[in-house]
Design an enzyme around this catalytic site. Structure first.
Site, mmCIF file in Angstrom:
data_model
loop_
_atom_site.group_PDB
_atom_site.id
_atom_site.type_symbol
_atom_site.label_atom_id
_atom_site.label_comp_id
_atom_site.label_asym_id
_atom_site.label_seq_id
_atom_site.Cartn_x
_atom_site.Cartn_y
_atom_site.Cartn_z
ATOM 1 N N ASP A 290 0.825 -1.220 0.000
ATOM 2 C CA ASP A 290 0.000 0.000 0.000
ATOM 3 C C ASP A 290 0.856 1.267 0.000
ATOM 4 O O ASP A 290 2.026 1.233 0.380
ATOM 5 C CB ASP A 290 -0.865 0.047 1.274
ATOM 6 N N ASP A 291 0.210 2.360 -0.355
ATOM 7 C CA ASP A 291 0.731 3.733 -0.198
ATOM 8 C C ASP A 291 1.794 4.139 -1.213
ATOM 9 O O ASP A 291 2.292 5.250 -1.159
ATOM 10 C CB ASP A 291 1.274 4.004 1.216
ATOM 11 N N HIS A 341 -5.981 2.593 -3.957
ATOM 12 C CA HIS A 341 -5.881 2.941 -2.533
ATOM 13 C C HIS A 341 -6.276 4.407 -2.316
ATOM 14 O O HIS A 341 -5.870 5.014 -1.333
ATOM 15 C CB HIS A 341 -4.458 2.675 -2.050
ATOM 16 N N HIS A 345 -5.371 9.268 0.236
ATOM 17 C CA HIS A 345 -5.418 8.602 1.534
ATOM 18 C C HIS A 345 -6.351 9.273 2.533
ATOM 19 O O HIS A 345 -6.088 9.318 3.733
ATOM 20 C CB HIS A 345 -4.010 8.492 2.144
ATOM 21 N N HIS A 432 3.934 -2.046 3.117
ATOM 22 C CA HIS A 432 3.922 -0.718 2.494
ATOM 23 C C HIS A 432 5.228 -0.525 1.723
ATOM 24 O O HIS A 432 6.298 -0.603 2.328
ATOM 25 C CB HIS A 432 3.755 0.370 3.563
HETATM 26 ZN ZN ZN Z 1 -2.530 3.220 3.269
#
Ligand code: ZN
Length: 479
Positions: A290-291, A341, A345, A432
């Site tokens: 993620d991210d 995602h 955020h 991540h």
């Molecule tokens: Zn995230």
């Protein structure tokens, strides 16, 4: 109590932003006036990267983004500013007492940038505080730099004498007078404010190749208004006030048509680009990141996936995509899956329907434009979804079954041990790809799971095995 904590927080943040601006101004006084400034067409994202600070604690979240330029001195100033906002928010979160379990303080720092040539870049940061449902505070901070010298660039660098402030005030007032789409109370406020305080009413400014922008923050009128107003003043209309060493673009600017990778609208291709054969007794695993993407760490992970001919799923953030087009293309070529995602955020359960659509659709479209493939799986930030969010997203929501909290424990051994001591067939592992320790851990985890005979799948391949590809469901692992 909550309000009081917030007021203190806001005051401190305002002081930080103010100091940052003062610092910028001081720097610009020292800036060289005599240098020529040539406006030139340039690739906006060239030599530019994005970095993020992500935190996810019990009573507060942080998602802060900042640029990395080719100049270290500039990078340090920007990072100091971002980190001072983050640590201030962290300090003040200690005094925050949520009314209910799922209420949290959120700090979101986003930015935009413009450039007038390869060297002169303007950044505009928007610092946004929310306590779950309502937006409490928006602030703007802007700074412009010469990336060659590392020095700040102010408005003064462009103008012959101080007459320009009166001209900018006039043009801003004109904008507020003539723009009927603005709330009349907001327009009225700024017209008065400009009359009384002149350039002191500007909340920020930036320079692009074609215009000078002045920003007004409507949030300072009342928290009811949550709009940042950008007044664009073409350089061509300021020509008579500019210094002799300013060289505007020769031809008048025409917006370049957006160039998209061509894809066939009719045949909807979905991630991943190819299938993997799975036998019923195979041990399967899905690695998810993620991210990101991140220019260094995602690259390392992709190299390791490619070397071992295995796949993973990357839940990307939309605001990083312009910096990472080649990484996305490589993901597709390796047979990896790209998931959504969100754009920046935001906690989707705390924003409006319209904002959920914006946060999700923009990423779906951008990924399709870059790769030609359509996104199938969504992972909302913080894993937070409710009935409303699920209905709007209308795609499978894929969470995880193993979370080593790698954003908190920046130690590859701890992350690896957490995962390997729990892992079983059908698990979805959350990592991540924006931390070195997570990339290191991922490589060790991959090597170990390969030696244990696991087959690596993307989340959509896992969903298919489970027969759970229905939209709106929440999937955490294959049973
Ligand atoms: Zn995230």
């Amino acid at each position: 109590m909550i309000n009081k904590a917030f007021n203190i927080l806001n005051q401190k943040i305002l002081i930080i932003i103010f100091s940052f601006c003062i610092f910028t101004v001081c720097f610009s006084i020292a800036a060289v006036y005599s240098n020529r400034i040539i406006f030139a067409e340039t690739d906006k994202f060239e030599d530019m990267e994005i970095e993020s600070v992500m935190r996810n604690y019990d009573n507060y979240n942080v998602a802060a983004y900042y640029p990395i330029t080719k100049n270290r001195q500039v990078n340090r100033q920007i990072k100091d500013f971002i980190m001072s906002c983050v640590s201030q928010a962290e300090n003040d979160a200690r005094y925050y007492m949520p009314k209910s379990k799922d209420e949290k303080l959120n700090l979101l720092i986003e930015y935009n940038f413009e450039r007038i040539n390869k060297d002169i870049v303007s950044f505009v940061f928007v610092v946004c505080y929310t306590d779950n449902k309502s937006i409490n505070r928006y602030d703007i901070a802007s700074a412009s730099y010469n990336l060659k010298s590392g020095k700040a660039v102010s408005m003064k660098s462009f103008f012959e004498n101080s007459d320009y402030t009166a001209a900018l005030c006039e043009k801003s007032k004109e904008y507020f007078l003539n723009n009927s789409s603005l709330d009349s109370k907001v327009s009225g406020y700024f017209i008065d404010d400009i009359s009384n305080s002149g350039a002191g009413s500007f909340d920020g400014y930036s320079f692009s190749r074609d215009y000078l922008s002045i920003y007004f923050n409507s949030n300072k009128i009342s928290s009811k208004y949550q709009q940042i107003i950008e007044v664009q003043i073409p350089w061509s209309s300021l020509k008579h006030l500019l210094k002799k060493n300013i060289y505007l673009p020769e031809s008048s600017y025409e917006a370049a048509a957006e160039v998209f990778t061509s894809y066939d609208e009719e045949s909807n291709l979905y991630f991943p680009a190819f299938n993997i054969n799975v036998e019923s007794d195979d041990k399967v695993i899905a690695l998810t990141f993620d991210d990101g993407p991140h220019s260094v760490y995602t690259d390392r992970i992709l190299k390791h996936l490619g070397k071992n001919n295995i796949v993973a799923t990357f839940f990307v953030l939309g605001n990083r995509l312009n910096y990472s087009k080649d990484l996305l293309t490589r993901m597709v070529d390796l047979g990896c899956e790209i998931g959504n995602h969100s754009l920046s955020h935001k906690q989707l359960t705390a924003v409006s329907d319209k904002e959920i659509v914006n946060q999700i659709e923009s990423v779906n479209n951008e990924v399709k434009n870059i790769t030609g493939y359509s996104i199938r799986a969504v992972r909302p930030p913080y894993g937070a979804s409710d009935k409303r969010v699920k209905k709007i997203i209308n795609k499978p929501i894929v969470l995880w079954s193993i979370d080593p909290e790698d954003w908190k424990y920046r130690d590859p051994e701890i992350i690896k041990n957490h995962v390997l001591s729990r892992v079983g067939s059908g698990d979805i592992i959350l990592l991540h790809d924006i931390y070195k320790s997570s990339a290191d851990a991922a490589i060790m985890i991959i090597d170990e799971l390969l030696s244990q005979g696991y087959k690596f799948l993307t989340v959509s391949q896992m969903l298919e095995l489970e027969d759970e590809s229905t939209n709106g469901i929440v999937f955490t692992h294959k049973k």
